[in-house]
Scaffold this motif. Structure first.
Motif, PDB file in Angstrom:
ATOM      1  N   ASP A  10       0.601  -1.236  -0.021  1.00 16.01           N
ATOM      2  CA  ASP A  10      -0.040  -0.019  -0.033  1.00 16.01           C
ATOM      3  C   ASP A  10       1.077   1.161   0.157  1.00 16.01           C
ATOM      4  O   ASP A  10       0.546   2.171  -0.933  1.00 16.01           O
ATOM      5  N   CYS A  11       2.036   1.236   0.542  1.00 20.50           N
ATOM      6  CA  CYS A  11       2.841   2.274   0.709  1.00 20.50           C
ATOM      7  C   CYS A  11       3.442   2.704  -0.683  1.00 20.50           C
ATOM      8  O   CYS A  11       3.616   3.505  -1.065  1.00 20.50           O
ATOM      9  N   TYR A  12       3.669   1.713  -1.352  1.00 22.27           N
ATOM     10  CA  TYR A  12       4.418   1.526  -2.802  1.00 22.27           C
ATOM     11  C   TYR A  12       3.413   2.253  -3.619  1.00 22.27           C
ATOM     12  O   TYR A  12       3.581   3.139  -4.372  1.00 22.27           O
ATOM     13  N   MET A  13       2.119   1.799  -3.450  1.00 19.83           N
ATOM     14  CA  MET A  13       0.993   2.398  -4.268  1.00 19.83           C
ATOM     15  C   MET A  13       0.831   3.775  -4.090  1.00 19.83           C
ATOM     16  O   MET A  13       0.474   4.528  -4.838  1.00 19.83           O
ATOM     17  N   THR A  14       0.712   4.024  -2.896  1.00 24.55           N
ATOM     18  CA  THR A  14       0.530   5.510  -2.306  1.00 24.55           C
ATOM     19  C   THR A  14       1.687   6.421  -2.800  1.00 24.55           C
ATOM     20  O   THR A  14       1.206   7.508  -3.429  1.00 24.55           O
ATOM     21  N   ARG A  15       2.776   6.122  -2.877  1.00 21.43           N
ATOM     22  CA  ARG A  15       3.921   6.794  -3.250  1.00 21.43           C
ATOM     23  C   ARG A  15       3.653   7.070  -4.910  1.00 21.43           C
ATOM     24  O   ARG A  15       4.258   8.005  -5.436  1.00 21.43           O
ATOM     25  N   LEU A  16       3.447   5.928  -5.515  1.00 15.08           N
ATOM     26  CA  LEU A  16       3.332   5.993  -7.070  1.00 15.08           C
ATOM     27  C   LEU A  16       2.291   7.003  -7.385  1.00 15.08           C
ATOM     28  O   LEU A  16       2.562   7.727  -8.039  1.00 15.08           O
ATOM     29  N   ALA A  17       0.878   6.751  -6.639  1.00 13.43           N
ATOM     30  CA  ALA A  17      -0.066   7.739  -6.731  1.00 13.43           C
ATOM     31  C   ALA A  17       0.386   9.239  -6.658  1.00 13.43           C
ATOM     32  O   ALA A  17      -0.339   9.969  -7.357  1.00 13.43           O
ATOM     33  N   ASN A  18       0.966   9.348  -5.476  1.00 14.43           N
ATOM     34  CA  ASN A  18       1.449  11.039  -5.041  1.00 14.43           C
ATOM     35  C   ASN A  18       2.377  11.279  -6.431  1.00 14.43           C
ATOM     36  O   ASN A  18       2.328  12.524  -6.844  1.00 14.43           O
ATOM     37  N   ALA A  19       3.558  10.514  -6.782  1.00 15.14           N
ATOM     38  CA  ALA A  19       4.173  11.140  -8.200  1.00 15.14           C
ATOM     39  C   ALA A  19       3.239  11.280  -9.094  1.00 15.14           C
ATOM     40  O   ALA A  19       3.535  12.428  -9.718  1.00 15.14           O
ATOM     41  N   PHE A  20       2.342  10.486  -9.611  1.00 17.57           N
ATOM     42  CA  PHE A  20       1.252  10.993 -10.683  1.00 17.57           C
ATOM     43  C   PHE A  20       0.552  12.172 -10.310  1.00 17.57           C
ATOM     44  O   PHE A  20       0.446  12.925 -11.357  1.00 17.57           O
ATOM     45  N   ASP A  21       0.127  12.645  -9.169  1.00 11.28           N
ATOM     46  CA  ASP A  21      -0.483  13.596  -8.725  1.00 11.28           C
ATOM     47  C   ASP A  21       0.206  14.938  -8.943  1.00 11.28           C
ATOM     48  O   ASP A  21      -0.096  15.793  -9.434  1.00 11.28           O
ATOM     49  N   ALA A  22       1.475  14.658  -8.428  1.00 14.69           N
ATOM     50  CA  ALA A  22       2.433  15.590  -8.773  1.00 14.69           C
ATOM     51  C   ALA A  22       2.705  16.224  -9.981  1.00 14.69           C
ATOM     52  O   ALA A  22       2.708  17.200 -10.308  1.00 14.69           O
ATOM     53  N   VAL A  40       6.677   3.406 -15.598  1.00 15.44           N
ATOM     54  CA  VAL A  40       5.917   2.355 -16.110  1.00 15.44           C
ATOM     55  C   VAL A  40       6.436   0.883 -15.521  1.00 15.44           C
ATOM     56  O   VAL A  40       6.010   0.229 -15.431  1.00 15.44           O
ATOM     57  N   ARG A  41       7.915   0.824 -15.398  1.00 19.98           N
ATOM     58  CA  ARG A  41       8.472  -0.240 -14.709  1.00 19.98           C
ATOM     59  C   ARG A  41       7.982  -0.504 -13.179  1.00 19.98           C
ATOM     60  O   ARG A  41       7.797  -1.747 -12.798  1.00 19.98           O
ATOM     61  N   ILE A  42       8.043   0.612 -12.616  1.00 19.69           N
ATOM     62  CA  ILE A  42       7.651   0.578 -11.166  1.00 19.69           C
ATOM     63  C   ILE A  42       6.298   0.061 -11.142  1.00 19.69           C
ATOM     64  O   ILE A  42       5.676  -0.699 -10.380  1.00 19.69           O
ATOM     65  N   SER A  53     -10.742  -4.109  -4.979  1.00 21.18           N
ATOM     66  CA  SER A  53     -10.145  -2.626  -4.901  1.00 21.18           C
ATOM     67  C   SER A  53      -8.746  -2.310  -5.271  1.00 21.18           C
ATOM     68  O   SER A  53      -8.554  -1.420  -5.882  1.00 21.18           O
ATOM     69  N   ASN A  54      -7.824  -3.307  -4.840  1.00 21.48           N
ATOM     70  CA  ASN A  54      -6.630  -3.182  -5.436  1.00 21.48           C
ATOM     71  C   ASN A  54      -6.652  -3.352  -7.141  1.00 21.48           C
ATOM     72  O   ASN A  54      -5.707  -2.578  -7.770  1.00 21.48           O
ATOM     73  N   HIS A  55      -7.271  -4.002  -7.698  1.00 24.47           N
ATOM     74  CA  HIS A  55      -7.476  -4.269  -9.217  1.00 24.47           C
ATOM     75  C   HIS A  55      -7.483  -2.820  -9.712  1.00 24.47           C
ATOM     76  O   HIS A  55      -6.927  -2.328 -10.709  1.00 24.47           O
ATOM     77  N   ALA A  56      -8.559  -2.125  -9.241  1.00 23.33           N
ATOM     78  CA  ALA A  56      -8.984  -0.726  -9.795  1.00 23.33           C
ATOM     79  C   ALA A  56      -7.785   0.204  -9.517  1.00 23.33           C
ATOM     80  O   ALA A  56      -7.272   1.022 -10.510  1.00 23.33           O
ATOM     81  N   LYS A  57      -6.965  -0.001  -8.476  1.00 20.18           N
ATOM     82  CA  LYS A  57      -6.042   0.930  -8.222  1.00 20.18           C
ATOM     83  C   LYS A  57      -4.867   0.809  -9.260  1.00 20.18           C
ATOM     84  O   LYS A  57      -4.317   1.712  -9.588  1.00 20.18           O
ATOM     85  N   VAL A  58      -4.647  -0.505  -9.052  1.00 19.11           N
ATOM     86  CA  VAL A  58      -3.168  -0.795  -9.964  1.00 19.11           C
ATOM     87  C   VAL A  58      -3.487  -0.556 -11.289  1.00 19.11           C
ATOM     88  O   VAL A  58      -2.612   0.136 -12.029  1.00 19.11           O
ATOM     89  N   ASP A  60      -5.584   1.822 -12.543  1.00 16.44           N
ATOM     90  CA  ASP A  60      -5.542   3.263 -12.720  1.00 16.44           C
ATOM     91  C   ASP A  60      -4.345   3.817 -12.418  1.00 16.44           C
ATOM     92  O   ASP A  60      -3.502   4.663 -13.301  1.00 16.44           O
ATOM     93  N   LEU A  61      -3.165   3.227 -11.707  1.00 18.34           N
ATOM     94  CA  LEU A  61      -1.723   3.524 -11.732  1.00 18.34           C
ATOM     95  C   LEU A  61      -1.021   3.343 -13.057  1.00 18.34           C
ATOM     96  O   LEU A  61      -0.231   4.063 -13.564  1.00 18.34           O
ATOM     97  N   GLN A  62      -1.280   2.047 -13.520  1.00 16.18           N
ATOM     98  CA  GLN A  62      -0.471   1.634 -14.812  1.00 16.18           C
ATOM     99  C   GLN A  62      -1.182   2.434 -15.841  1.00 16.18           C
ATOM    100  O   GLN A  62      -0.238   2.794 -16.741  1.00 16.18           O
ATOM    101  N   SER A  63      -2.469   2.869 -15.959  1.00 17.38           N
ATOM    102  CA  SER A  63      -2.805   3.648 -16.978  1.00 17.38           C
ATOM    103  C   SER A  63      -2.250   4.946 -16.847  1.00 17.38           C
ATOM    104  O   SER A  63      -1.993   5.461 -17.844  1.00 17.38           O
ATOM    105  N   LYS A  64      -2.002   5.623 -15.897  1.00 17.72           N
ATOM    106  CA  LYS A  64      -1.466   6.880 -15.558  1.00 17.72           C
ATOM    107  C   LYS A  64      -0.060   6.717 -16.018  1.00 17.72           C
ATOM    108  O   LYS A  64       0.442   7.774 -16.831  1.00 17.72           O
ATOM    109  N   ALA A  65       0.699   5.751 -15.868  1.00 20.00           N
ATOM    110  CA  ALA A  65       2.108   5.455 -16.318  1.00 20.00           C
ATOM    111  C   ALA A  65       2.019   5.538 -17.825  1.00 20.00           C
ATOM    112  O   ALA A  65       3.280   6.083 -18.425  1.00 20.00           O
ATOM    113  N   ILE A  66       1.063   4.696 -18.645  1.00 19.42           N
ATOM    114  CA  ILE A  66       1.038   4.620 -19.830  1.00 19.42           C
ATOM    115  C   ILE A  66       0.613   6.229 -20.538  1.00 19.42           C
ATOM    116  O   ILE A  66       1.349   6.510 -21.402  1.00 19.42           O
ATOM    117  N   ALA A  67      -0.094   6.978 -20.008  1.00 16.35           N
ATOM    118  CA  ALA A  67      -0.549   8.272 -20.223  1.00 16.35           C
ATOM    119  C   ALA A  67       0.740   9.086 -20.290  1.00 16.35           C
ATOM    120  O   ALA A  67       0.918  10.111 -21.030  1.00 16.35           O
TER     121      ALA A  67
END
Length: 115
Positions: A10-22, A40-42, A53-58, A60-67
């Protein structure tokens, strides 16, 4: 301190989400292709652990990486096979396939068989 109360995943996902938000908050921040491929690799290392719920979060994060990758390499949107020039195939295979379409890449039927 708040991240310390989360599980490692969860910490890993939160930090990645924060990076995309920034990145979305600062439109003038430019990443290099190499930095974006790192995101993308991360995101490819994220697991859903069978939790819907993790499926949707993952996804979303992978989609943001591709975007983000499309933002630094717009050609990928119209020429999706070019993604193989910058991201290794095993990394791409670890991503959920739906993240490509949500991120802005549409593969043809030939390209889909690679995954």
């Amino acid at each position: 301190e708040a991240l310390g109360s989360l599980s490692e995943h969860d910490c890993y996902m939160t930090r990645l989400a924060n990076a995309f938000d920034a990145l979305s908050a600062e439109p003038n921040v430019g990443l290099t292709v190499r930095e974006t491929v790192g995101l993308v690799r991360i995101s490819s290392h994220l697991q859903t652990d069978g939790d819907p719920s993790n499926h949707a979060k993952v996804l979303d994060l992978q989609s943001k990486a591709i975007a983000a990758l499309i933002k630094v390499m717009p050609r990928i949107q119209n020429h999706p096979a070019d993604i193989f020039n910058v991201v290794q195939l095993p990394v791409l295979q670890n991503l959920q396939f739906a993240c490509f379409a949500r991120g802005g890449i549409q593969f043809g039927s030939f390209d889909e068989r690679i995954f």
